[in-house]
Design an enzyme around this catalytic site. Sequence first.
Site, PDB file in Angstrom:
ATOM      1  N   CYS A  35       0.827  -1.210   0.000  1.00 45.18           N
ATOM      2  CA  CYS A  35       0.000   0.000   0.000  1.00 45.18           C
ATOM      3  C   CYS A  35       0.860   1.258   0.000  1.00 45.18           C
ATOM      4  CB  CYS A  35      -0.946   0.010   1.194  1.00 45.18           C
ATOM      5  SG  CYS A  35      -0.094   0.071   2.775  1.00 45.18           S
ATOM      6  N   ASP A  37       2.275   2.644   2.543  1.00 42.00           N
ATOM      7  CA  ASP A  37       2.193   3.395   3.793  1.00 42.00           C
ATOM      8  C   ASP A  37       3.497   3.279   4.584  1.00 42.00           C
ATOM      9  OD1 ASP A  37      -0.285   4.056   3.029  1.00 42.00           O
ATOM     10  OD2 ASP A  37      -1.347   2.786   4.448  1.00 42.00           O
ATOM     11  N   CYS A  60      -3.106   4.802   6.256  1.00 41.05           N
ATOM     12  CA  CYS A  60      -4.561   4.731   6.391  1.00 41.05           C
ATOM     13  C   CYS A  60      -4.986   4.931   7.844  1.00 41.05           C
ATOM     14  CB  CYS A  60      -5.035   3.370   5.902  1.00 41.05           C
ATOM     15  SG  CYS A  60      -4.580   2.045   7.018  1.00 41.05           S
ATOM     16  N   CYS A 104      -2.223  -3.526   8.715  1.00 44.32           N
ATOM     17  CA  CYS A 104      -1.878  -2.153   9.087  1.00 44.32           C
ATOM     18  C   CYS A 104      -1.287  -2.115  10.501  1.00 44.32           C
ATOM     19  CB  CYS A 104      -3.112  -1.252   9.017  1.00 44.32           C
ATOM     20  SG  CYS A 104      -4.054  -1.462   7.488  1.00 44.32           S
TER      21      CYS A 104
HETATM   22 FE1  FES Z   1      -1.482   0.526   4.268  1.00 41.85          FE
HETATM   23 FE2  FES Z   1      -3.311   0.323   6.178  1.00 41.85          FE
HETATM   24  S1  FES Z   1      -3.640   0.202   4.031  1.00 41.85           S
HETATM   25  S2  FES Z   1      -1.169   0.416   6.374  1.00 41.85           S
END
Ligand code: FES
Length: 144
Positions: A35, A37, A60, A104
Site C-alpha cells: 500500500c 504506507d 490509512c 496495518c
Molecule cells: Fe497501508 Fe493500512 S492500508 S497500512
Amino acid sequence: MALYSEKVMDHFKNPRNVGTMENADGVGEVGNAKCGDIMKIYLKIDDGIITDVKFETFGCGSAIASSSMATEMIKGKPLSEALQLTNKAVAEALDGLPAHKMHCSVLAEEAIKAAVKDYYDKNGIKYDEKLFGSCDSCCHECEI
Ligand code: FES
C-alpha cells in the site's frame, strides 16, 4: 455492525503521541510495500525504560489508530516488554480491526522493533537477532 470500533475511530481522530522527537535514542521506520504506507517511531529511553514515544504515520486510518494505540501501550514500559508487543495485541486493544486491515497493525509492531534495534545498534548493546525476526503474524509485506 460498524466496520471500525469506537476505539479505532477515537485513536484515528485523536491520535496520541503524534510528532517527531529531537535527539531520539532510537528511531524505526517501516513501510508496507503493497500500500506504500510508512510509519516512523521515535523512542526516548532511560535506563532501559521507554520514557517517551512519538510517531509519524503516512497511512490509512487503521495504521494511524494502530500507531497511536501501540505508542500508548509501550510508554513507560521496559524495552523487553515493548519487544513483546504483537500486532494482535494492538488490534485487540483497539477492540479489533477488520481482517483486511490487520496488516496495518503489523506496521506498528515492526516500527517499534526497528526503533529498539536502532537503539541497541547505536549503543553497541548485544541482542539476540531472533528478537527482530518476523512478527507474530508475518504477512511479508513490511520492508525494514
Ligand atoms: Fe497501508 Fe493500512 S492500508 S497500512
